[in-house]
Design an enzyme around this catalytic site. Structure first.
Site, PDB file in Angstrom:
ATOM      1  N   ASP A   1       0.839  -1.187   0.000  1.00 18.76           N
ATOM      2  CA  ASP A   1       0.000   0.000   0.000  1.00 18.76           C
ATOM      3  C   ASP A   1       0.882   1.247   0.000  1.00 18.76           C
ATOM      4  O   ASP A   1       1.835   1.336   0.779  1.00 18.76           O
ATOM      5  CB  ASP A   1      -0.857  -0.047   1.277  1.00 18.76           C
ATOM      6  CG  ASP A   1      -1.970   0.975   1.290  1.00 18.76           C
ATOM      7  OD1 ASP A   1      -2.889   0.841   0.474  1.00 18.76           O
ATOM      8  OD2 ASP A   1      -1.929   1.899   2.130  1.00 18.76           O
TER       9      ASP A   1
ATOM     10  N   GLU B   1       1.900  -0.494  -4.922  1.00 19.05           N
ATOM     11  CA  GLU B   1       0.991   0.577  -5.308  1.00 19.05           C
ATOM     12  C   GLU B   1       1.823   1.851  -5.245  1.00 19.05           C
ATOM     13  O   GLU B   1       2.042   2.408  -4.172  1.00 19.05           O
ATOM     14  CB  GLU B   1      -0.194   0.687  -4.344  1.00 19.05           C
ATOM     15  CG  GLU B   1      -1.174   1.776  -4.791  1.00 19.05           C
ATOM     16  CD  GLU B   1      -2.030   2.362  -3.672  1.00 19.05           C
ATOM     17  OE1 GLU B   1      -3.103   2.878  -3.962  1.00 19.05           O
ATOM     18  OE2 GLU B   1      -1.608   2.340  -2.496  1.00 19.05           O
TER      19      GLU B   1
HETATM   20  C1  GLC Z   1      -4.200   2.957  -0.750  1.00 17.84           C
HETATM   21  C2  GLC Z   1      -5.412   2.070  -0.707  1.00 17.84           C
HETATM   22  C3  GLC Z   1      -6.603   2.894  -0.345  1.00 17.84           C
HETATM   23  C4  GLC Z   1      -6.371   3.500   1.012  1.00 17.84           C
HETATM   24  C5  GLC Z   1      -5.053   4.270   1.062  1.00 17.84           C
HETATM   25  C6  GLC Z   1      -4.643   4.543   2.458  1.00 17.84           C
HETATM   26  O1  GLC Z   1      -4.292   3.908  -1.747  1.00 17.84           O
HETATM   27  O2  GLC Z   1      -5.561   1.398  -1.927  1.00 17.84           O
HETATM   28  O3  GLC Z   1      -7.781   2.153  -0.343  1.00 17.84           O
HETATM   29  O4  GLC Z   1      -7.413   4.365   1.329  1.00 17.84           O
HETATM   30  O5  GLC Z   1      -4.002   3.533   0.489  1.00 17.84           O
HETATM   31  O6  GLC Z   1      -4.224   3.378   3.095  1.00 17.84           O
END
Ligand code: GLC
Length: 574
Positions: free
Chosen positions: A216, A297
């Protein structure tokens, strides 16, 4: 504890390059106890649907699970209160062990969501940290005094949802940093104890059988030590490439028209060089568990910024999502340029990962639904996703064409929707319950589902589509199982064939592995469009078309694609 790792699963240590991934949002997949939210026993009961070893099932090879750890759910699991347990609403650690066992029995790998830029404010670490200035865990988070006589926040950083990235804590008289909600305080990755604690978490799950992690917001971990102010957009350095996404353009416009401070160049709170050193340490741990993998991500302004998270190609993350592909306009040329820029930017050994939908964005079928074309376009996207060079990630429900409903405000759950309504209805639309049949709550729960099911349940559900050979679900199944037989689709090189058709209208590319040569042609227009593979190729055999009425046939090197039709062809060189 005895290691439960997936030894003996087929595919070798680099299985993830050939695999098809499937993302499950556990809250919405299958509820076994009627409380209206999904759970691990529910997921286990549906694993045969995902892969029972036969082409009657979807045939996926790995699942990325959005978080199912204990959480107060301010951000639905992305605010973790205990990294080494399962939220009782989802089940127990024993259920997790059974999940791993049942997945591995079906040759499905298990990827967990690692949310370690921040914890929940309910995490015992933060509770301790917050309890007093001299608590040993004080420095596990980022605490600072206010600025100036007005006791303003320490700098101008904004959080990613809305508002300042700092919240004042009355009890100890300091601000703490949070890149997301105030209930999601950022960990201090500069503190070696924090690193060790998180690395312990990683080992905990790897020992317990996990095959890897989705990281994340991996670009957020390390922050500028001097906490310098971020510059506003107008001071933005020239972009080095990439494409302005629609979101980004909207942000820039809002910045200029409304002067919102939200939109700043996140120069000092993202993409810090030290984050790359952390990820190299992380990779060393994964390398001690052969066959484990990772996907980042990472959101960056340029493809170079994102590509940097591969390190040399083998010493940081195994894969990183390339989100620019999600934001392409509906033009063959837009997708082609996007894919090619990414191919060109990646280090030689880096392996791409692609996705069109996830729990944070409107589903692709809804995004591209202009003029009711969403269903045809969903097939074209599926064909592209599963034939590009790289690992495809399917988002639950994408295979049955689940669409985003429009929620009235009183049904919204997502904090983003609640803050931005009515400009942005948040992310609930993409998180509605999986539609298993056309009965109560789509067969997801016997109780009251936490979010209502999506539109057109009567046709967008698994049971109905299983019976219809022309359904989207059966298209996905054919395509996924075909992909398994064609190693050129899994491992072959990528080359676009711009001369074969009008490149702005039809996206044509080749996947080649030794003697095996496959061509993909995707017509992005609503008119029939010619494709000519000659002179390089003389013969072509149709393996699959998005048009269910078109069976396997010899097409020759010149063919005509129907409106928004895509085809997969086996081609023979002249
Ligand atoms: C990432 C996740 C999202 C979340 C954010 C904070 O972007 O995919 O759903 O709100 O991180 O953890």
């Amino acid at each position: 504890m005895q290691s439960r790792r997936g030894k003996g699963l087929p595919g070798g240590n680099d299985w993830w390059k050939r695999a098809v991934f499937y993302q499950i949002y556990p809250r919405s997949f299958m509820d076994s106890n009627g409380d209206g939210i999904g759970d691990l026993p529910g997921i286990i009961s549906k694993l045969d649907y995902l892969n029972d070893g036969t082409p009657g099932s979807l045939g996926i090879d790995a699942i990325w699970f959005s978080p199912f750890y204990p959480s107060p759910d301010r951000d639905f699991g992305y605010d973790v209160a205990d990294y080494c347990d399962i939220d009782p609403r989802y089940g127990t650690l024993a259920d997790f062990d059974r999940l791993v066992e049942e997945c591995h029995r079906r040759n499905i790998r298990v990827m967990l969501d690692l949310v370690v830029n921040h914890t929940s404010s309910e995490h015992p670490w933060f509770k301790e940290s917050r309890s007093s200035r001299d608590n040993p865990k004080r420095d596990w988070y980022i605490w600072r005094d206010g600025r100036g006589p007005k006791n303003k926040p320490p700098n101008n950083w904004r959080n990613n949802f809305y508002g300042p990235a700092w919240t004042w804590d009355e009890q100890t008289g300091q601000y703490y940093l949070h890149s997301f909600l105030k209930d999601q305080p950022d960990l201090n990755w500069a503190n070696p104890e924090v690193r060790q604690a998180i690395f312990k978490v990683i080992r905990f799950w790897l020992e317990r059988g996990a095959d890897g992690f989705r990281l994340d917001v991996a670009h957020h971990y390390y922050k500028d030590e001097q906490l310098r102010d971020n510059p506003p957009f107008y001071k933005r350095e020239k972009r080095t490439g990439g494409m302005a996404s629609r979101d980004r353009t909207l942000e820039i416009n809002l910045y200029y028209t409304l002067g919102l401070p939200e939109f700043q160049v996140k120069k000092y709170n993202q993409h810090h060089p030290e984050t790359h050193r952390i990820l190299k340490e992380f990779r060393k741990i994964l390398d001690q568990y052969p066959g484990s993998t990772s996907v980042g991500e990472v959101i960056g302004d340029s493809p170079e910024t994102v590509a940097a998270y591969y390190g040399s190609g083998t010493d940081e993350l195994h894969m990183n999502f390339y989100f620019d592909l999600m934001h392409c306009r509906w033009r063959a040329g837009a997708f082609r340029r996007c894919v090619e820029l990414w191919e060109k930017t990646l280090p030689p050994e880096a392996w791409p990962a692609y996705t069109f939908s996830n729990h944070d964005v409107m589903r692709a079928i809804s995004r591209y639904d202009r003029g009711g074309r969403g269903d045809a376009r969903a097939r074209l996207l599926a064909l592209m996703l599963l034939t590009l060079r790289g690992t495809p990630f399917i988002y639950y429900g994408e295979e049955i064409g689940m669409k985003d409903p429009k929620f009235p405000r009183h049904l919204l759950q997502d904090p983003v929707g609640l803050k931005w309504y009515p400009f942005h209805r948040g992310r609930d639309g993409a998180r509605t319950p999986m539609q298993w049949n056309d009965g109560h709550a789509g067969g997801f729960t016997s109780g009251r589902p936490w979010l209502p099911v999506g539109p057109e349940l009567e046709k967008r559900n698994v049971a109905t589509q299983e019976k219809d050979s022309a359904s989207l679900l059966n298209f996905y199944k054919k395509l996924i199982w075909l992909r398994k037989e064609q190693s050129a689709l899994q491992e072959g090189s990528y080359r676009s064939l711009t001369g074969a058709a009008n490149p702005e209208e039809v996206f044509v590319y080749l996947r080649e592995l030794a003697e095996s040569k496959l061509a993909v042609a995707l017509n992005f227009t609503t008119r029939p469009r010619p494709v000519n593979l000659a002179p390089e190729f003389t013969a072509a055999r149709l393996l699959l078309s998005t048009d269910p009425s078109r069976g396997a046939e010899d097409t020759g090197a010149q063919l005509v694609l129907g409106p928004e039709e895509g085809v997969l062809l086996e081609v023979e060189p002249a």
